[in-house]
Structure formats: C-alpha cells, structure tokens
Design a protein around this motif. Structure first.
Motif, mmCIF file in Angstrom:
data_model
loop_
_atom_site.group_PDB
_atom_site.id
_atom_site.type_symbol
_atom_site.label_atom_id
_atom_site.label_comp_id
_atom_site.label_asym_id
_atom_site.label_seq_id
_atom_site.Cartn_x
_atom_site.Cartn_y
_atom_site.Cartn_z
ATOM 1 N N ILE A 176 -29.169 39.847 26.749
ATOM 2 C CA ILE A 176 -28.608 38.578 27.228
ATOM 3 C C ILE A 176 -27.377 38.207 26.402
ATOM 4 O O ILE A 176 -26.343 37.780 26.940
ATOM 5 N N GLN A 177 -27.476 38.369 25.081
ATOM 6 C CA GLN A 177 -26.333 38.051 24.217
ATOM 7 C C GLN A 177 -25.148 38.976 24.522
ATOM 8 O O GLN A 177 -23.995 38.526 24.576
ATOM 9 N N LYS A 178 -25.438 40.257 24.709
ATOM 10 C CA LYS A 178 -24.360 41.188 25.052
ATOM 11 C C LYS A 178 -23.728 40.822 26.390
ATOM 12 O O LYS A 178 -22.505 40.883 26.551
ATOM 13 N N ALA A 179 -24.573 40.455 27.360
ATOM 14 C CA ALA A 179 -24.054 40.073 28.670
ATOM 15 C C ALA A 179 -23.193 38.814 28.576
ATOM 16 O O ALA A 179 -22.136 38.710 29.206
ATOM 17 N N LYS A 180 -23.648 37.841 27.775
ATOM 18 C CA LYS A 180 -22.853 36.619 27.563
ATOM 19 C C LYS A 180 -21.483 36.950 26.992
ATOM 20 O O LYS A 180 -20.444 36.465 27.456
ATOM 21 N N LEU A 181 -21.490 37.780 25.936
ATOM 22 C CA LEU A 181 -20.230 38.143 25.287
ATOM 23 C C LEU A 181 -19.316 38.894 26.246
ATOM 24 O O LEU A 181 -18.100 38.638 26.285
ATOM 25 N N TYR A 182 -19.881 39.798 27.028
ATOM 26 C CA TYR A 182 -19.041 40.566 27.953
ATOM 27 C C TYR A 182 -18.495 39.670 29.060
ATOM 28 O O TYR A 182 -17.342 39.835 29.478
ATOM 29 N N LEU A 183 -19.294 38.744 29.545
ATOM 30 C CA LEU A 183 -18.806 37.837 30.579
ATOM 31 C C LEU A 183 -17.674 36.954 30.077
ATOM 32 O O LEU A 183 -16.796 36.550 30.852
ATOM 33 N N ARG A 184 -17.679 36.660 28.771
ATOM 34 C CA ARG A 184 -16.601 35.841 28.201
ATOM 35 C C ARG A 184 -15.360 36.672 27.906
ATOM 36 O O ARG A 184 -14.229 36.194 28.094
ATOM 37 N N THR A 185 -15.556 37.895 27.405
ATOM 38 C CA THR A 185 -14.415 38.696 26.930
ATOM 39 C C THR A 185 -14.087 39.887 27.829
ATOM 40 O O THR A 185 -13.139 40.610 27.535
ATOM 41 N N GLY A 186 -14.847 40.110 28.870
ATOM 42 C CA GLY A 186 -14.610 41.262 29.734
ATOM 43 C C GLY A 186 -13.418 41.061 30.646
ATOM 44 O O GLY A 186 -12.455 40.335 30.337
ATOM 45 N N LEU A 187 -13.449 41.702 31.777
ATOM 46 C CA LEU A 187 -12.339 41.650 32.724
ATOM 47 C C LEU A 187 -12.167 40.242 33.271
ATOM 48 O O LEU A 187 -13.132 39.589 33.676
ATOM 49 N N ASP A 188 -10.908 39.812 33.255
ATOM 50 C CA ASP A 188 -10.578 38.524 33.831
ATOM 51 C C ASP A 188 -10.359 38.721 35.334
ATOM 52 O O ASP A 188 -9.319 39.234 35.762
ATOM 53 N N THR A 189 -11.359 38.327 36.119
ATOM 54 C CA THR A 189 -11.263 38.553 37.561
ATOM 55 C C THR A 189 -10.162 37.709 38.197
ATOM 56 O O THR A 189 -9.561 38.121 39.193
ATOM 57 N N LEU A 190 -9.889 36.537 37.614
ATOM 58 C CA LEU A 190 -8.803 35.713 38.153
ATOM 59 C C LEU A 190 -7.457 36.413 37.958
ATOM 60 O O LEU A 190 -6.606 36.416 38.854
ATOM 61 N N ALA A 191 -7.266 37.020 36.755
ATOM 62 C CA ALA A 191 -6.023 37.765 36.516
ATOM 63 C C ALA A 191 -5.936 38.974 37.440
ATOM 64 O O ALA A 191 -4.853 39.301 37.945
ATOM 65 N N ALA A 192 -7.075 39.656 37.656
ATOM 66 C CA ALA A 192 -7.066 40.801 38.563
ATOM 67 C C ALA A 192 -6.728 40.376 39.990
ATOM 68 O O ALA A 192 -5.965 41.060 40.694
ATOM 69 N N LYS A 193 -7.280 39.240 40.410
ATOM 70 C CA LYS A 193 -6.978 38.729 41.743
ATOM 71 C C LYS A 193 -5.503 38.372 41.874
ATOM 72 O O LYS A 193 -4.849 38.672 42.885
ATOM 73 N N LYS A 194 -4.971 37.763 40.811
ATOM 74 C CA LYS A 194 -3.548 37.416 40.812
ATOM 75 C C LYS A 194 -2.674 38.660 40.856
ATOM 76 O O LYS A 194 -1.668 38.706 41.571
ATOM 77 N N GLU A 195 -3.071 39.690 40.094
ATOM 78 C CA GLU A 195 -2.308 40.935 40.077
ATOM 79 C C GLU A 195 -2.325 41.596 41.449
ATOM 80 O O GLU A 195 -1.286 42.100 41.926
ATOM 81 N N LEU A 196 -3.470 41.607 42.121
ATOM 82 C CA LEU A 196 -3.539 42.196 43.460
ATOM 83 C C LEU A 196 -2.696 41.407 44.450
ATOM 84 O O LEU A 196 -2.066 41.989 45.344
ATOM 85 N N SER A 197 -2.663 40.094 44.291
ATOM 86 C CA SER A 197 -1.822 39.274 45.172
ATOM 87 C C SER A 197 -0.344 39.585 44.940
ATOM 88 O O SER A 197 0.448 39.686 45.890
ATOM 89 N N LEU A 198 0.044 39.755 43.654
ATOM 90 C CA LEU A 198 1.429 40.114 43.353
ATOM 91 C C LEU A 198 1.785 41.487 43.921
ATOM 92 O O LEU A 198 2.887 41.702 44.413
ATOM 93 N N ILE A 199 0.829 42.421 43.817
ATOM 94 C CA ILE A 199 1.077 43.755 44.367
ATOM 95 C C ILE A 199 1.302 43.669 45.871
ATOM 96 O O ILE A 199 2.219 44.317 46.415
ATOM 97 N N ALA A 200 0.495 42.856 46.561
ATOM 98 C CA ALA A 200 0.677 42.695 48.007
ATOM 99 C C ALA A 200 2.032 42.052 48.322
ATOM 100 O O ALA A 200 2.723 42.459 49.266
ATOM 101 N N LYS A 201 2.422 41.079 47.504
ATOM 102 C CA LYS A 201 3.712 40.409 47.702
ATOM 103 C C LYS A 201 4.867 41.390 47.470
ATOM 104 O O LYS A 201 5.821 41.447 48.258
#
Length: 819
Positions: free
Chosen positions: A79-104
């Motif tokens: 649970i602690q590892k999952a918490k830490l990874y959810l905080r410091t792992g992949l930023d899905t908002l940044a990934a979504k923004k990057e995919l939107s920029l790629i489409a643009k």
C-alpha cells in the motif's frame, strides 16, 4: 503452548506410575490383569489421539497467526509503495496534454498535404511534413511506452494486493476471544487503508487505458499519414517534369493568402527545428566539444609558431592561425553537419550561415576586392533562396520572387565570367561550381516560366547550395592543409621511428580520403533538393543498414563500419595524446612534467581498451562471444606467444614502477643513450652516436639498467692529473677549486673536491671530482675543465711530467782514463 505441554508431560508421568503399580500386583488373576491392561491401553490411545489433535490444532493456529501478521505487514508495504508510485509516477494529465499537442501538431503538419489543398502539393511541404510526422511519431511512441509501463506497474500493485488479500490464513480465526477481537480491529484498519488505494489504482488503470487507446489511435494515424506522404513523394518524383501550374504570365490559380502561407511555414519550421534539436542534444554537445578541441589545437599551433618565429608577425599564408577561433568555427561547422542523420533544411541552414559568416570574416583582406564582392553576392543570393525554400506552399508572389533570384544568379555569373580574374582565385575549382550555378539558375528560370514549380524551386536552391557548399568545402580543405603544414614544420621533430603521432607521417596536406568524403558530402547536400533523391538513396541505405546473419549472430554493414571506425578513432586519439604529451613545447622537465612520460603507455592502453569495449557495444557483440575469443587467445598465448606477452607485461611494469622515463639518459648492456619511446612491446633508446636501439621491454627489465637521470638528475665526473715534483700542492689545490667553483655549470652542493691520490718517482698524482646537472653537455664540461686546468698550469709554470729515462753509456776509453 508451554503450560499445556507441561500438563501433558505430568499426566504421562502419573499414568506411567500407575502402570508400574498395577504391574506389580502379580497375585491377581490373569483374566483380571488382562482386562485391566486392555482398558488402560485403550485409554492411553484415546488420550494420545486427543492430545495429537489438540497439538495439531494449536500448531495450525500459531502458524496461521504468524502468516496473518506477515501478510498484513506485506499488504501495508505494498500500500505504501502504491501510494508513493501514485504520487511520483507518470503524470497522466501531462501525458494527456502531450497527446493533445501531438494531435494539434499533426494537424498543422498535414496542412497543404491532407487539408487546405487549394494549390498543388509542393516537394518542400512534403519533406517538411514527413520530418515533422516522424518526430511526432517518435514522441507518440515514447508516450505510448510510458503509458504501457505505467499500466503494467499499476496492474502489478493491484495483483499483489489482491493475491495477498486472498491468503487463506487471513480467514482462520482464533478461538481466543481477545485475540479474535484484536485481529478483527486490525482487519478493519487495513480495509480502511486498502479501500481508497484500491479505488485510486482502479481509476488510474481506467485513465491509463483511455490514454493508451488515444495513443494507439494517434500512432496509427501518424503511420498512415507517413505512408501517404511517401506515396505522394513517389508520384512527384515520377511526374517531376510535368507542370503543376500554368505559365507565369497566365497564372489563373487561386492561392492561399501569402500571409497565411508565411505564418504556416514559420510555425512548421519552428516545430521541426525544435524537435530535431531536442532529439540530438547529445550530438550538439559533441559538436561543441569538437569545436573546443579544434580551437585548442589551432591555438597551440599559433603559440608554437610565435616561439619559432621569435615574435615576428604571422604571414597571410598562415590564415588558420591568424584567426584561431574563426578557423575552428568554420572547419567544425562544415564537417560536423555530417554527424546528424538526415537533418531538416532549416537545421542545416544554421550550420551553413555560421560557416559562411566565419569564412567572410576570414577572407576579409585575404582575397581581392573583386572576388570578395563576388562571394558576398553569391552568399546573399544563397540566403535569399534559402528563405524562399522555407516557404512551404506555392503562391504567385513567390513565383515572381523565384524568377528574380534566378535572373540575379545569371547576371552575377555573367559578370564574374566577363571580368575573368581567374588568376586572382585562391581556389581555381570554384570556377566550375560557379558555372554549374549559372546552368542550374538558367533551367530554374525556364521551368518556372512554364509552370514546373517544384522542379524550378529545386534547381533554384540547388544552384546556390552547390556554389556556397563547394566554396566552403574547398576552403575547409585549404585551412586543414595549412594546419597540417604548420604542424609538420613545428611538431615533426620527433624521430620517425617513434610509436607516437608524427606529422611527418601524416604529411603536409589533407589525405585523399577527406577529399573523397567532402565530394560525397557535396553530392548529398546537392541531391537533397530533388524529389528523386530519397528513392535513389534508399537502396544504398538498405545495403548498409539491413541485418545479415552468420549462424546465430546478426550484423549490418553499418555496424561493421562503426566498429572499425571506433577502434581506429581510439588508436588515433591515443597517438595524439601521447604525441602532445612528449612534445617539448607542451611539457618540459622544468615544468615538473618529467614523470608523465611513463604514464603515457597506461593512458594509451586505457584509451584503446575503452575503444574496443565501445566498439563491441556499438555493434551488439555479446560478452560471452568475447569471452570465447579471449579463451582462444589464451590458448594461443600459452603455446606460442610467451615472449610477446612477457614484453607486453614488462611494458606495464615499466609504466607502473617507472624505472625510466622519456628523455632519460640510461645505460643498458654497455650501451648509453636517451630513452625516446616506451611502447607496448619495446622501447627505443637513441645512442649518443646517433644509432637507435629497439629493445624489448622484457630484456630491458632483465638487464642491469643504469639510469643517470634519476637521483636528483646529477652526475659526478673526475679528472686525473699528474704534476711534477716541486710544485706547491696547497696552491695548486686552491687554484683548481676556485676554477671549478667559478664555472656555473658545476654544482656548488655537493662541492667539488681535489685529492692527492698517489706519489711516485715520476710525478704527483691528483684526482679532481665535481658534480654537474644531468645534461647532454657532460663531455663539453669535462673538456672545458681540462682546458682551464691546463691554462692554469701554464700561467703558474706548473710542470706536467712526461715519461723520461736517463741512459748512461760507458765506453772502453773512459774506463782506461779512469784507471
């Protein structure tokens, strides 16, 4: 468990005692004894079964309790590892923004190719679209990989938590109400911690899955567009001579507003330049490093030249050292552009402009005014045509602009050939490049008039690129030749047999390979302007990059070339380092660099070994295959290469122990000389007679080596003198000491001494001792000392005895007179 076990043991002891008492009653009847014995055995068996079942139950309860504790701890860790990874792992908002920029950006890349097709497609727009789509596809694949790894990591966390939660021991409850109550409380707390994390993981998985679908669709769209662009390029190459537009004076096409075309071209060019620069940051850093190395080398040439010229001004023929920084920038800007794989036009234009500006400053005052104006005119037209090449869609205004540039090129070429000042040219081959420019501009003007827009633009740009690149490459070779000639004159004073870089071997001009490579580079830069270039180069590219197989090992021609290039580069670098390390202008003994020579061998071995490992890594040769080769070499060494290995190992011992250094004066096996080289296998000693002794390192270590340069770099010499009887010995001693102390080459500490060694009937024998620095003037100092002593003796009338013998002759007459 322990109290229960104690009760069982006590009960067993009691039963054993009762059994002993009953066994002692021998007077009772046999039937009664037998009945009692059976009753006792049944009771004991029942008691044993119940005790075993109770013990097994207690053991299972204890084991379940331990498993429960370990499982709860493991669930909390996950649970602690999952918490830490959810905080410091992949930023899905940044990934979504990057995919939107790629489409643009993909939409912008398709403008004029897949959308807004009011005018025919242009070759420059297709090439720019292809490069931009490739950059976007690379970024999209990067995001796709990140999303795949992110989802995989989230799924692992969920699987681990779910698998731990389904452990059967978690559902084994204790019969002890207190323990049960505490365990239920722990489960409630754990459930409160797991529930939100599990929900967050589920939401993240759903979001990631959605982004994965978006990335997959975007990847498919980019790959489809790339295939279409390749198809359009093939069509354009097949229909190269077919006019796309009407005659220039009958232009009836409706074009997009010129302002929109400029704005669109600027945006697209900026994106291409940014993406390509970001993906080649490492190569750009290497280019800056090469620039620093080249500048340092030219600056060292300049300093060495000033020392040799005794402060005289640098002549015009030595242009490279008059402007070291400009020369380095010009040479690196011309050569470094070939380090990049298929750079876009706007990126190459930056290198060309930097090199053109540097060459303009270099040639100022070096060439005549006529050719300087001609160069400035061609450079200006090149810049204007390059700006036109950055315009990605056709328009009527651009066609008239292209007509003006072609006409200006024809006029400039006519003026150059009309003046005919070819004898003033520094590089005569430039005339051919100018002639090709005139021909290409003529055809560009012609095809522009009849409506072949793409061909006319390709010829227009190719004409000016041809002449500018040709001039810059010719001047690059000229500057390199100047640098090599200077280096040959300044640094080629080492012996030719040295195993170091020697410019006497390199020569006074660039090797023919450089000319060949520059011609190939010119052809590549010239051919990139035409649509058919990619389809002509593709088979060559496939030949070099296609994978081939020998057994289980796969390779490509490009990997083999890379392997030999890396190995050769490491050898050259090791030689360059060793050459400059022993050059007297770079390091001298007075600067405290005497000991560096013995480390050069280690440095060279390190560089070559690193080059070998990098070469193996570059071509993907596995380490186990290298181990097999090394094992085979070990067998060969064991049978026939002992002497070679002995010499190689001895070279390493010399490098570590440093019994001798470069320029040391040594004596080996009765031969004296100066150490000129310490190589892998052998060392070179130059004798004072001018001969060279190539001595294997093994023999050098096994011999009785005398190093006259060690021990404070001083050496004692002696002179034996005979003087006649009757001389004032004390005065002679004082005068000789004063004479020795007056010589600056003779050390004062230890001070010189004069000893009277022996006395004989013929002469008095004395010996003079003095110390001097270990230099090549030892014989000269001793000669001067002998001359000075001789002058001292002549001045003070001190006789030097010479062998003499008195002979008495007795005759018969003399004997008679005597009687």
């Amino acid at each position: 468990m322990q109290p229960q076990l104690s009760r069982i043991i006590n009960l067993l002891l009691l039963l054993v005692g009762m059994f002993s008492l009953s066994y002692g009653q021998v007077n009772q009847s046999n039937q009664k004894d037998t009945a009692n014995a059976k009753s006792f055995v049944d009771k004991m068996q029942d008691f044993a079964k119940s005790s075993a079942m109770s013990s097994a139950a207690d053991f299972e309860a204890d084991r379940a309790e331990q498993v429960q504790e370990a499982t709860l701890v493991e669930i909390k860790k996950n649970i602690q590892k999952a918490k830490l990874y959810l905080r410091t792992g992949l930023d899905t908002l940044a990934a979504k923004k990057e995919l939107s920029l790629i489409a643009k950006h993909a939409s912008l890349a398709g403008d004029g190719v897949f959308a807004n097709r009011e005018t025919p497609r242009t070759y420059r727009n297709l090439v720019s679209t292809q490069k931009l789509l490739n950059a976007l596809l690379e970024r999209c694949n990067l995001q796709k990989t990140k999303l795949d790894n992110h989802k995989k990591r989230l799924s692992q966390f969920k699987y681990q938590i779910d698998s731990l939660s389904k452990t059967k021991e978690l559902f084994s409850f204790s019969k002890d109400s207190v323990k049960l109550s505490k365990y239920i409380q722990a489960l409630v707390v754990l459930a409160q911690e797991v529930a939100p994390i599990d929900s967050m993981i589920d939401r993240s998985i759903v979001q990631t899955q959605s982004l994965q679908n978006q990335a997959n669709l975007q990847t498919y769209s980019l790959e489809s567009h790339l295939d279409e662009v390749t198809h359009f390029q093939q069509q354009m190459a097949d229909q190269l001579f077919h006019p796309e537009l009407s005659y220039i004076w009958q232009s009836s096409e409706v074009f997009r507003p010129f302002g929109q075309i400029i704005n669109y071209s600027v945006q697209k060019g900026q994106l291409i330049l940014r993406f390509f620069s970001i993906s080649n940051v490492g190569i750009l850093a290497c280019v800056l490093l090469l620039l620093l190395v080249c500048y340092s080398f030219i600056l060292s040439l300049k300093n060495a030249y000033r020392k040799e010229a005794n402060g005289q001004a640098i002549g015009k023929d030595h242009l490279i050292i008059r402007h070291p920084l400009l020369s380095a920038i010009f040479i690196i800007a011309n050569l470094a552009q070939f380090l990049f794989n298929s750079p876009p036009f706007i990126f190459s234009l930056f290198f060309w402009l930097v090199a053109g500006l540097a060459l303009t400053l270099l040639m100022r005052g070096y060439i005549t005014k006529f050719w300087m104006y001609a160069w400035l005119g061609m450079l200006s037209l090149f810049i204007l045509s390059a700006i036109d090449n950055l315009i990605l869609q056709a328009s009527g205004i651009e066609r008239w602009y292209m007509l003006f540039l072609s006409s200006a090129g024809l006029v400039l070429g006519y003026l150059i050939f009309k003046k005919g000042k070819r004898d003033e040219l520094r590089e005569r081959l430039i005339v051919y490049a100018i002639g090709l420019m005139v021909a290409l501009e003529f055809f560009a003007l012609l095809f522009n008039l009849i409506g072949s827009y793409n061909l006319a633009k390709a010829l227009l740009v190719a004409g000016y690129v041809n002449v500018i690149i040709a001039i810059m490459f010719l001047w690059t070779v000229r500057l390199i030749n100047q640098g090599l000639q200077l280096a040959f004159n300044l640094y080629a004073r080492q012996d030719k047999s040295l195993f170091f870089m020697n410019f006497d071997r390199v020569g006074q001009k660039a090797p023919m390979l450089l000319y060949v490579l520059l011609v190939i580079g010119w052809l590549i830069l010239f051919g990139r302007n035409f649509p058919a270039y990619a389809f002509i180069v593709e088979p060559v590219r496939n030949f070099f990059f296609d994978q081939r197989a020998i057994g289980s090992y796969t390779f490509s021609i490009s990997n083999l070339i890379l392997f030999f290039f890396v190995v050769s580069a490491s050898v050259v670098i090791s030689k360059v380092v060793s050459f400059f390390a022993v050059d007297k202008r770079t390091f001298s003994k007075q600067d405290g660099k005497k000991g560096i020579g013995s480390w050069i061998l280690l440095i060279r071995i390190t560089i070559i070994l690193l080059g070998l490992f990098l070469a193996f890594a570059a071509v993907g040769i596995p380490i186990d295959k290298i181990a097999i080769v090394l094992g085979a070499l070990g067998v060969g060494i064991g049978f026939g290469l002992q002497s070679l290995v002995n010499n190689l190992v001895s070279g390493l011992v010399i490098a570590f122990e440093k019994p001798l250094n470069l320029e040391d004066e040594v004596e080996v096996a009765g031969k004296s000389g100066t150490v000129k080289s310490i190589g892998f296998r052998s060392s070179i000693i130059t004798t004072f007679d001018g001969a060279e002794i190539v001595m294997p390192n093994g023999d050098l270590l096994n011999s009785h080596l005398i190093n006259w340069s060690s021990g404070g770099s001083k050496r004692r010499a002696s002179v034996i003198i005979h003087i006649a009887h009757g001389a004032n010995l004390q005065k002679v001693q004082q005068d000789i000491l004063a004479l020795l102390l007056a010589d600056e080459r003779i050390m004062k500490h230890p001070e010189p001494t004069v000893f009277f060694k022996d006395i004989s009937p013929e002469a008095l024998q004395m010996q003079v001792f003095y110390w001097s620095r270990q230099t090549k003037q030892l014989a000269e100092i001793k000669s001067d000392v002998i001359v000075a002593i001789n002058q001292l003796f002549l001045k003070n009338d001190i006789q030097i005895p010479y062998p003499k013998q008195e002979v008495f002759v007795h005759t018969a007459n003399h004997e008679k007179n005597k009687t």
